[in-house]
Design a protein around this motif. Structure first.
Motif, mmCIF file in Angstrom:
data_model
loop_
_atom_site.group_PDB
_atom_site.id
_atom_site.type_symbol
_atom_site.label_atom_id
_atom_site.label_comp_id
_atom_site.label_asym_id
_atom_site.label_seq_id
_atom_site.Cartn_x
_atom_site.Cartn_y
_atom_site.Cartn_z
ATOM 1 N N TYR A 58 0.806 -1.230 0.000
ATOM 2 C CA TYR A 58 0.000 0.000 0.000
ATOM 3 C C TYR A 58 0.838 1.279 0.000
ATOM 4 C CZ TYR A 58 -3.162 -3.626 1.742
ATOM 5 O OH TYR A 58 -3.847 -4.799 1.912
ATOM 6 N N THR A 59 2.090 1.193 -0.362
ATOM 7 C CA THR A 59 2.928 2.388 -0.374
ATOM 8 C C THR A 59 3.848 2.373 -1.591
ATOM 9 O OG1 THR A 59 4.789 1.405 0.834
ATOM 10 C CG2 THR A 59 3.037 2.375 2.157
ATOM 11 N N LEU A 92 2.185 -1.254 -5.754
ATOM 12 C CA LEU A 92 0.937 -0.665 -6.223
ATOM 13 C C LEU A 92 0.938 -0.605 -7.739
ATOM 14 C CD1 LEU A 92 0.678 2.341 -3.747
ATOM 15 C CD2 LEU A 92 -0.861 0.376 -3.793
ATOM 16 N N GLN A 128 -1.296 -4.297 -5.048
ATOM 17 C CA GLN A 128 -2.617 -3.797 -4.718
ATOM 18 C C GLN A 128 -3.012 -2.793 -5.807
ATOM 19 O OE1 GLN A 128 -0.011 -3.065 -2.083
ATOM 20 N NE2 GLN A 128 -0.162 -5.274 -1.881
ATOM 21 N N TYR A 171 -6.979 -1.274 -3.581
ATOM 22 C CA TYR A 171 -6.648 -0.332 -2.512
ATOM 23 C C TYR A 171 -7.545 0.894 -2.555
ATOM 24 C CZ TYR A 171 -3.602 2.619 0.425
ATOM 25 O OH TYR A 171 -3.089 3.420 1.400
ATOM 26 N N GLN A 172 -7.676 1.490 -3.749
ATOM 27 C CA GLN A 172 -8.434 2.729 -3.868
ATOM 28 C C GLN A 172 -9.125 2.785 -5.224
ATOM 29 O OE1 GLN A 172 -6.170 6.454 -3.928
ATOM 30 N NE2 GLN A 172 -7.700 7.422 -2.628
ATOM 31 N N SER A 371 -0.350 4.382 8.002
ATOM 32 C CA SER A 371 -0.884 3.238 7.270
ATOM 33 C C SER A 371 -2.397 3.324 7.358
ATOM 34 C CB SER A 371 -0.413 1.929 7.894
ATOM 35 O OG SER A 371 -1.188 0.849 7.403
#
Length: 459
Positions: A58-59, A92, A128, A171-172, A371
């Protein structure tokens, strides 16, 4: 004479009883003292900070993968395999799906099958997805978007079941379909009211665990119908307030004070990222770091604005910290999102005063953001003689470990109940959905039990 004998016997019985009482008291006292007299010595390891790129989930940087859905073509799974060969270090990926060929009506079964195949293939990787549906990838959205928003609502309905099936890998959700390149700007269909309606409808159709994203803080406030950002709240059943983050495909150092404050506030509970602009001021290391840090950026596009990224790759980061000597680009890489560094660990225990020991851990988040995913945080104690493992979940929410702040965690240890011997202590931070161990920004080696933080001797 008989009375004197009886008194003598009573005296003897009393004396014997007293002796037995004293013996029992002595035994109880000895047991008590032996139980109380427990010594515990904790020896920490070296908690030096590492400058290694951690590639936690996630980063970080992302690459964009574009797919134009059409009844005339079919998705080729080998394109994803090829992309992974070129990019096997990032966690990502921005999957952008162009629906312009269905702007006049519903997405066909063939088109929906292709969308499902795309998400299924990416879900099989370790990445993700940041997922964006659009009607344009070149900036010509005014001629490619549906003429009636009813079609957009219908498309949201059609893809929502597929999205929800792969929610664990997404994730988004960026944008609300309309806008230049799917970013929520420059669309003839967008007004304050339609932006709010589309955002709310998209959110209502999709899994509540998924984050969404609009362009800026102003759009965020329009979407939620408020004049200020609500206080941070962590909940598994997130309302729209706490699902909405930001994505900006042209991040610059210029923001009004009010917008900067709102942007920072949003970034404490929902992810914010995008692409850096070709802004000359961002060539300055201090300005660039301050911008990303203040906005709590957790992800960036690895491809756009080559001039800025080239400048970062050619500069050396100079400081007294562990990252001294890295390129500015590598410094950004190590700080995008969260980065947990164990600073200290100490045991407090007085055998005559305390029933239990207390282990205190100090963890600093040196990353740009928090996070946004909750992780399991545990202390593991392994008896070196018996291999017995004691697992102690720590009472903390890692989402509250704010950037540039140190969080103190305390764990009670029932030292009097543990077998005497030497224990290896481990700190384990783990993603409960995938089982992946979250890496710390320390030089200690990662083991199958997490990071060994010291040894405990109980005698």
């Amino acid at each position: 004479m008989a009375g004197k004998i009886k008194k003598k016997h009573r005296g003897l019985r009393f004396l014997c009883g007293l002796i037995l009482f004293l013996i029992a008291l002595s035994v109880i006292g000895t047991v008590f003292l032996l139980r109380r007299n427990v010594t515990a010595t904790f020896t920490p390891v070296d908690y030096a900070e590492s400058n290694e790129t951690l590639a936690n989930p996630y980063t970080g940087w992302y690459h964009t993968y574009e797919y134009e859905i059409s009844d005339e073509t079919s998705f080729d799974t080998s394109t994803v395999d090829y992309a992974l060969v070129l990019d096997n270090s990032t966690r990502l990926c921005l999957v952008r799906i162009n629906l312009k060929n269905y702007a006049a009506g519903a997405i066909s079964d063939h088109g929906l099958a292709d969308i499902r195949a795309i998400l299924s293939t990416w879900a099989a990787t370790d990445k993700q997805m940041i997922l964006r549906f659009c009607y344009d990838t070149t900036g010509d959205n005014s001629i490619s978007e549906p003429s009636d928003l009813t079609t957009v609502y219908r498309h949201m309905e059609q893809v929502s079941d597929i999205i929800n099936d792969y929610a664990a890998h997404i994730y988004q959700l960026q944008g609300i379909f309309v806008g230049a390149q799917g970013e929520t700007l420059s669309s003839p269909s967008l007004t304050d009211a339609t932006l709010a309606d589309l955002t709310d409808y998209y959110a209502s159709l999709t899994d509540k665990s998924l984050y969404l994203g609009l362009h800026d803080a102003g759009q965020y406030l329009q979407a939620i119908g408020q004049t200020s950002v609500p206080p941070t709240l962590f909940t598994s059943d997130k309302t729209l307030f706490y699902r909405l983050g930001l994505f900006n495909d042209s991040l610059t150092s210029a923001l009004s004070n009010a917008e900067a404050e709102a942007t920072s506030a949003i970034a404490y509970f929902a992810p914010c990222g995008g692409s850096v602009a070709a802004d000359p001021s961002l060539a300055d290391a201090a300005t660039a770091i301050q911008m990303l840090q203040a906005r709590h950026i957790s992800y960036l596009n690895a491809e756009q604005t080559e001039s800025t990224l080239t400048s970062w790759k050619s500069q050396t980061y100079t400081s007294s910290d562990a990252y001294n000597g890295l390129t500015l680009y590598d410094y950004m890489t190590t700080h995008l999102g969260y980065r947990y560094v164990l600073r200290d660990a100490a045991l407090s225990f007085n055998t005559w005063k305390n029933e239990s020991g207390s282990l205190t851990l100090s963890i600093e988040n040196v990353g740009f953001s928090v996070s946004y995913m909750p992780y399991d945080v545990c202390l593991l104690m392994r008896n070196q003689d018996t291999e017995e493992m004691i697992t102690l979940p720590l009472d903390t929410d890692n989402r509250s470990w704010n950037p540039q702040e140190t969080t103190t965690l305390k764990q009670s240890l029932a030292l009097r109940d543990y077998d005497k011997g030497t224990y290896s202590l481990y700190l384990l931070v783990q993603n409960p959905s995938s089982g992946e161990v979250i890496k710390l920004g320390n030089t200690m080696p990662l083991t199958s039990n997490g990071y060994m933080i010291g040894s405990l001797v109980i005698e």
